[in-house]
Design a protein around this motif. Structure first.
Motif, PDB file in Angstrom:
ATOM      1  N   SER A  22       0.880  -1.172   0.000  1.00 19.58           N
ATOM      2  CA  SER A  22       0.000   0.000   0.000  1.00 19.58           C
ATOM      3  C   SER A  22       0.919   1.225   0.000  1.00 19.58           C
ATOM      4  N   THR A  23       0.609   2.206  -0.823  1.00 19.94           N
ATOM      5  CA  THR A  23       1.472   3.405  -0.849  1.00 19.94           C
ATOM      6  C   THR A  23       1.410   4.138   0.491  1.00 19.94           C
ATOM      7  N   GLN A  46      -1.540  -2.295  -5.977  1.00 15.79           N
ATOM      8  CA  GLN A  46      -1.318  -2.506  -4.531  1.00 15.79           C
ATOM      9  C   GLN A  46      -1.925  -3.856  -4.138  1.00 15.79           C
ATOM     10  N   ARG A  50      -5.841   0.043   1.091  1.00 19.54           N
ATOM     11  CA  ARG A  50      -6.791   0.216   2.192  1.00 19.54           C
ATOM     12  C   ARG A  50      -7.648   1.455   2.019  1.00 19.54           C
ATOM     13  N   ARG A  52     -11.003   3.824   3.999  1.00 17.77           N
ATOM     14  CA  ARG A  52     -11.352   4.262   5.347  1.00 17.77           C
ATOM     15  C   ARG A  52     -12.162   3.187   6.066  1.00 17.77           C
ATOM     16  N   LYS A 117     -18.767   7.574  -6.989  1.00 15.96           N
ATOM     17  CA  LYS A 117     -17.451   7.914  -6.434  1.00 15.96           C
ATOM     18  C   LYS A 117     -16.351   7.715  -7.467  1.00 15.96           C
TER      19      LYS A 117
HETATM   20  C1  BTN Z   1     -11.668   5.625   0.957  1.00 17.88           C
HETATM   21  O1  BTN Z   1     -12.446   6.280   0.272  1.00 17.88           O
HETATM   22  O2  BTN Z   1     -12.060   4.714   1.687  1.00 17.88           O
HETATM   23  C2  BTN Z   1     -10.187   5.952   0.900  1.00 17.88           C
HETATM   24  C3  BTN Z   1      -9.464   5.206  -0.188  1.00 17.88           C
HETATM   25  C4  BTN Z   1      -7.991   5.539  -0.282  1.00 17.88           C
HETATM   26  C5  BTN Z   1      -7.268   4.674  -1.281  1.00 17.88           C
HETATM   27  C6  BTN Z   1      -5.842   5.128  -1.510  1.00 17.88           C
HETATM   28  S1  BTN Z   1      -5.073   4.308  -2.875  1.00 17.88           S
HETATM   29  C7  BTN Z   1      -3.515   4.960  -2.416  1.00 17.88           C
HETATM   30  C8  BTN Z   1      -3.441   4.896  -0.893  1.00 17.88           C
HETATM   31  N1  BTN Z   1      -2.963   3.597  -0.459  1.00 17.88           N
HETATM   32  C9  BTN Z   1      -3.898   2.915   0.205  1.00 17.88           C
HETATM   33  O3  BTN Z   1      -3.736   1.767   0.670  1.00 17.88           O
HETATM   34  N2  BTN Z   1      -5.027   3.629   0.301  1.00 17.88           N
HETATM   35  C10 BTN Z   1      -4.880   4.932  -0.339  1.00 17.88           C
END
Ligand code: BTN
Length: 259
Positions: A22-23, A46, A50, A52, A117
């Motif tokens: 994950s970044t 990835q 992840r 929220r 979204k």
């Molecule tokens: C959401 O709306 O739930 C938030 C999503 C966020 C996704 C981005 S992708 C780059 C970064 N790395 C992750 O693991 N999550 C964020």
């Protein structure tokens, strides 16, 4: 490592991964290692993306932007949640300018097009009692997808699906960094969202609409008026009283559908 030429610090150093967990995880590791303010982590795919509230963020290769920006703000931790709204505004502006799509903000930090979204933002931070070690803002943007799996069909869209055109991800990333740098500096100068509030509210899909407020153990309907200088959503309840909603644990839904 690559670099953006158009900014002073945002994306000045960039780590690019073909695949990573994950970044956000990579950016947090960079935060621990002392990488500088503005370092950007970008991945083609990835394996542990992840979202929220502990949700997964599906991150296949090819069509999306997955990136995380490392920041080292010199202001107290209470102000950090406002950075997510600064980023939402920057991404909305950049995507509107680059693609012509009518991208709007769903408070506090989802980006939507016609109720679907198109971008999610996940902010994480490492803090001590009174100062911030670092903040990581992770951004996922749906760019060139032609379709989504059945379970996401009604609530997700991509820039390609909205326009019929493909977009260069590197150009979009550069535009997001330019806008973010500009808005961040304004935010620092003013110490709040006071100067950005008008622009944010103009793009806010919830504004002047009926919303459902979902607090733990307390659900009610209200009318959304816009954000205040600290990024809280101002709502008017049915009895006429006005309340400021802090993003933390509260979720806001439209009466009909997602927005
Ligand atoms: C959401 O709306 O739930 C938030 C999503 C966020 C996704 C981005 S992708 C780059 C970064 N790395 C992750 O693991 N999550 C964020």
């Amino acid at each position: 490592m690559e670099s953006l030429r158009s900014t002073k610090w945002a994306g000045k150093s960039i780590f690019v991964f073909k695949e990573t967990d994950s970044t956000n995880i990579q950016a947090k590791a960079g935060g621990e290692k002392g990488e500088p303010h503005g370092t950007l982590y970008v991945a083609e795919s990835q394996s542990a993306g992840r979202g929220r509230r502990g949700r997964r963020w599906e991150s296949p290769a090819g069509e999306s932007i997955y990136m995380s920006l490392l920041l080292r703000p010199e202001f107290p931790p209470v102000k950090a949640p406002m950075l997510t709204l600064v980023m939402a505004l920057a991404v909305a502006r950049a995507l509107r300018e680059q693609t012509g799509v009518d991208v709007q903000i769903k408070w506090p930090n989802d980006l939507v097009v016609q109720g679907r979204k198109i971008c999610g933002i996940l902010t994480e931070m490492s803090i001590e009692m009174t100062w911030i070690n670092y903040v990581v803002i992770g951004i996922g943007i749906n760019v060139n997808q032609n379709e989504f799996p059945e379970e996401l069909k009604d609530c997700a869209s991509s820039l390609k699906m909205e326009t019929g055109r493909r977009f260069r991800r590197s150009h979009l990333i550069a535009a997001v960094m330019e806008y973010f740098e500009m808005y961040y500096e304004q935010f620092l100068q003013e110490g709040s969202l006071a100067g950005l509030r008008k622009e944010y509210n103009e793009l806010l899909v919830n504004k002047d609409r009926q919303v459902k407020i979902l607090e733990p153990g307390n659900h009610y309907e209200a009318y959304a008026l816009g954000i205040n200088d600290t990024g809280e959503l101002i709502v008017e309840k049915e009895d006429g009283s006005v309340q400021n909603i802090f993003a933390g644990e509260v979720s806001v839904r439209g009466i009909y559908g997602y927005t």
